[in-house]
Design an enzyme around this catalytic site. Structure first.
Site, PDB file in Angstrom:
ATOM      1  N   SER A 140       0.878  -1.181   0.000  1.00 51.42           N
ATOM      2  CA  SER A 140       0.000   0.000   0.000  1.00 51.42           C
ATOM      3  C   SER A 140       0.908   1.221   0.000  1.00 51.42           C
ATOM      4  CB  SER A 140      -0.849  -0.018   1.278  1.00 51.42           C
ATOM      5  OG  SER A 140      -1.475   1.224   1.472  1.00 51.42           O
ATOM      6  N   TYR A 153      -2.603  -0.995  10.734  1.00 52.56           N
ATOM      7  CA  TYR A 153      -2.619  -1.480   9.336  1.00 52.56           C
ATOM      8  C   TYR A 153      -1.335  -1.074   8.614  1.00 52.56           C
ATOM      9  CZ  TYR A 153      -3.805  -1.503   4.351  1.00 52.56           C
ATOM     10  OH  TYR A 153      -3.786  -1.688   2.990  1.00 52.56           O
TER      11      TYR A 153
HETATM   12  N1  LIG Z   1      -8.611  -0.762  -1.667  1.00 50.31           N
HETATM   13  C1  LIG Z   1      -7.633   0.057  -1.289  1.00 50.31           C
HETATM   14  O1  LIG Z   1      -7.822   1.288  -1.240  1.00 50.31           O
HETATM   15  C2  LIG Z   1      -6.270  -0.501  -0.933  1.00 50.31           C
HETATM   16  C3  LIG Z   1      -5.231   0.426  -0.751  1.00 50.31           C
HETATM   17  C4  LIG Z   1      -3.970  -0.044  -0.434  1.00 50.31           C
HETATM   18  C5  LIG Z   1      -3.751  -1.408  -0.305  1.00 50.31           C
HETATM   19  N2  LIG Z   1      -4.780  -2.290  -0.469  1.00 50.31           N
HETATM   20  C6  LIG Z   1      -4.475  -3.728  -0.294  1.00 50.31           C
HETATM   21  O2  LIG Z   1      -4.987  -4.466  -1.393  1.00 50.31           O
HETATM   22  C7  LIG Z   1      -5.258  -5.803  -0.991  1.00 50.31           C
HETATM   23  C8  LIG Z   1      -6.642  -6.200  -1.479  1.00 50.31           C
HETATM   24  O3  LIG Z   1      -7.611  -5.390  -0.833  1.00 50.31           O
HETATM   25  P1  LIG Z   1      -8.948  -4.897  -1.564  1.00 50.31           P
HETATM   26  O4  LIG Z   1      -8.904  -3.431  -1.611  1.00 50.31           O
HETATM   27  O5  LIG Z   1      -9.181  -5.645  -2.793  1.00 50.31           O
HETATM   28  O6  LIG Z   1      -9.997  -5.284  -0.418  1.00 50.31           O
HETATM   29  P2  LIG Z   1     -11.289  -6.254  -0.444  1.00 50.31           P
HETATM   30  O7  LIG Z   1     -12.175  -5.893  -1.556  1.00 50.31           O
HETATM   31  O8  LIG Z   1     -11.815  -6.224   0.948  1.00 50.31           O
HETATM   32  O9  LIG Z   1     -10.644  -7.695  -0.732  1.00 50.31           O
HETATM   33  C9  LIG Z   1      -9.809  -8.307   0.219  1.00 50.31           C
HETATM   34  C10 LIG Z   1      -9.585  -9.738  -0.162  1.00 50.31           C
HETATM   35  O10 LIG Z   1      -8.729 -10.348   0.835  1.00 50.31           O
HETATM   36  C11 LIG Z   1      -9.305 -11.563   1.204  1.00 50.31           C
HETATM   37  N3  LIG Z   1      -8.921 -12.001   2.548  1.00 50.31           N
HETATM   38  C12 LIG Z   1      -9.024 -11.341   3.726  1.00 50.31           C
HETATM   39  N4  LIG Z   1      -8.578 -12.124   4.727  1.00 50.31           N
HETATM   40  C13 LIG Z   1      -8.184 -13.291   4.165  1.00 50.31           C
HETATM   41  C14 LIG Z   1      -7.650 -14.497   4.659  1.00 50.31           C
HETATM   42  N5  LIG Z   1      -7.418 -14.693   5.956  1.00 50.31           N
HETATM   43  N6  LIG Z   1      -7.346 -15.488   3.788  1.00 50.31           N
HETATM   44  C15 LIG Z   1      -7.578 -15.332   2.462  1.00 50.31           C
HETATM   45  N7  LIG Z   1      -8.102 -14.231   1.931  1.00 50.31           N
HETATM   46  C16 LIG Z   1      -8.402 -13.219   2.774  1.00 50.31           C
HETATM   47  C17 LIG Z   1     -10.807 -11.370   1.068  1.00 50.31           C
HETATM   48  O11 LIG Z   1     -11.414 -12.607   0.784  1.00 50.31           O
HETATM   49  P3  LIG Z   1     -12.357 -13.460   1.753  1.00 50.31           P
HETATM   50  O12 LIG Z   1     -12.943 -12.539   2.760  1.00 50.31           O
HETATM   51  O13 LIG Z   1     -13.325 -14.151   0.860  1.00 50.31           O
HETATM   52  O14 LIG Z   1     -11.425 -14.459   2.315  1.00 50.31           O
HETATM   53  C18 LIG Z   1     -10.883 -10.525  -0.188  1.00 50.31           C
HETATM   54  O15 LIG Z   1     -10.859 -11.345  -1.334  1.00 50.31           O
HETATM   55  C19 LIG Z   1      -5.106  -5.846   0.533  1.00 50.31           C
HETATM   56  O16 LIG Z   1      -3.850  -6.414   0.845  1.00 50.31           O
HETATM   57  C20 LIG Z   1      -5.137  -4.369   0.925  1.00 50.31           C
HETATM   58  O17 LIG Z   1      -4.414  -4.127   2.110  1.00 50.31           O
HETATM   59  C21 LIG Z   1      -6.045  -1.864  -0.770  1.00 50.31           C
END
Ligand SMILES: NC(=O)c1ccc[n+]([C@@H]2O[C@H](COP(=O)([O-])OP(=O)(O)OC[C@H]3O[C@@H](n4cnc5c(N)ncnc54)[C@H](OP(=O)(O)O)[C@@H]3O)[C@@H](O)[C@H]2O)c1
Length: 301
Positions: A140, A153
């Site tokens: 991130s 986080y």
């Molecule tokens: N969106 C943003 O603004 C943003 C910014 C910076 C970084 N990120 C990073 O991008 C990545 C993806 O996030 P996103 O934005 O796509 O969020 P999201 O829509 O909430 O998706 C998160 C994914 O992680 C999975 N997950 C959570 N805990 C898990 C576990 N214990 N085992 C396996 N899967 C797990 C969830 O799947 P299930 O619940 O089905 O398991 C879901 O598929 C994360 O690492 C996040 O920190 C996001």
């Protein structure tokens, strides 16, 4: 012509991982999309009809689940294994450091750090055997800048950055390239999940109550300045397909402006801006909750 690869993505049931899984499969790669929610995996499977996308249950915090996935990948690929591992699973635990419980901190590290480590270690022998394999760790911009209320986080993403920097050199002798994806605000389930994590702090009499209340406003700003996951998918496609993957991908590139600013603007100035934005000034707190304990002299606002 791009060589088609076998790619395992964690956290592919939603957001960044789901979008990237579908696009990589459309581009002809064999994608093994993993996650915990079976209904979301089934829906992904339906949407990807006609492409080479397989879904698999994988909870990155569960050693048995990882071991089972490793065996299933061996079988699915007839022993050929994967070329690319995308460690994307993660979520954002929000809240003032003082109020995030030990259990919440541990859960956050279990997923974002120990989960990533466990999956990487499990699949490394397979990746090494392939030669010229790749690992992409989803960090991130919060892995390089720390925001108030996101300290727990952000600290996990700082850990991901450091582990990735070490892995990049440790795995270079086997031709394994290690990249980091550093997303800025992206429209996914991330924001809502993060806000859910602090809902119980809203009605407390804690000194931070007004700051938590203001987090709703911040969440709206986050939402309105968010980009679609197409921007992170483009970066992931490059990390998978280019001859030489970049070390860091900031997506969208405008998020890089913040990184650049933090590098050139004195830290105390950046701190002052962040405290104003989040309402972490004695004056803002006193105005919102006149009887709440002050954090510092109100004249210093
Ligand atoms: N969106 C943003 O603004 C943003 C910014 C910076 C970084 N990120 C990073 O991008 C990545 C993806 O996030 P996103 O934005 O796509 O969020 P999201 O829509 O909430 O998706 C998160 C994914 O992680 C999975 N997950 C959570 N805990 C898990 C576990 N214990 N085992 C396996 N899967 C797990 C969830 O799947 P299930 O619940 O089905 O398991 C879901 O598929 C994360 O690492 C996040 O920190 C996001």
């Amino acid at each position: 012509m791009t060589v088609k690869k076998t790619i395992l993505i964690t956290g592919a049931t939603a957001g960044i991982g789901r979008h990237a899984a579908l696009e990589l499969a459309r581009r002809g790669h064999h994608v093994i999309a993993t996650g915990r929610r079976q209904d979301a995996l089934d829906s992904l499977s339906r949407e990807s009809a006609g492409t080479k996308l397989d879904v698999m249950r994988l909870d990155v915090t569960d050693a048995q689940s990882i071991a089972k996935a490793l065996v299933e990948v061996e079988e699915l690929t007839c022993g050929r294994g994967i070329d690319v591992l995308i460690n994307n699973a993660g979520y954002g635990q929000m809240g003032p450091i003082e109020l995030v419980s030990d259990a919440e901190v541990r859960r956050q590290y279990d997923t974002n750090v120990f989960g990533l480590l466990a999956v990487t270690r499990a699949f490394l022998p397979m990746l090494r055997a392939k030669g010229a394999a790749r690992i992409v760790n989803v960090s991130s911009i919060g892995g390089r800048v720390t925001f108030p209320l996101m300290g727990v986080y952000n600290s996990t993403k700082y850990a991901v950055e450091s582990l990735s920097d070490a892995l990049r050199n440790e795995l270079a002798p086997w031709g394994i390239q290690v990249s980091l994806l550093e997303p800025g605000p992206i429209k996914t389930e991330f924001g809502d999940r993060a806000m859910d994590g602090i809902s119980h702090l809203r009605d407390t009499t804690s000194p931070y109550a007004p700051v938590v209340a203001r987090a709703d406003e911040m969440a709206k700003q986050f939402e309105s300045s968010s980009y679609g996951p197409g921007t992170t998918t483009r970066a992931l496609v490059h990390a998978v397909e280019s001859r030489r993957a970049r070390i860091r991908y900031v997506a969208p590139f405008t998020a890089g402006i913040l990184l650049w600013l933090t590098a050139i603007v004195p830290t105390r100035w950046m701190d002052a801006v962040m405290r104003r934005l989040t309402g972490l000034t004695p004056r803002a707190i006193a105005a919102a909750a006149p009887n709440a304990p002050r954090l510092a002299s109100s004249s210093a606002a």
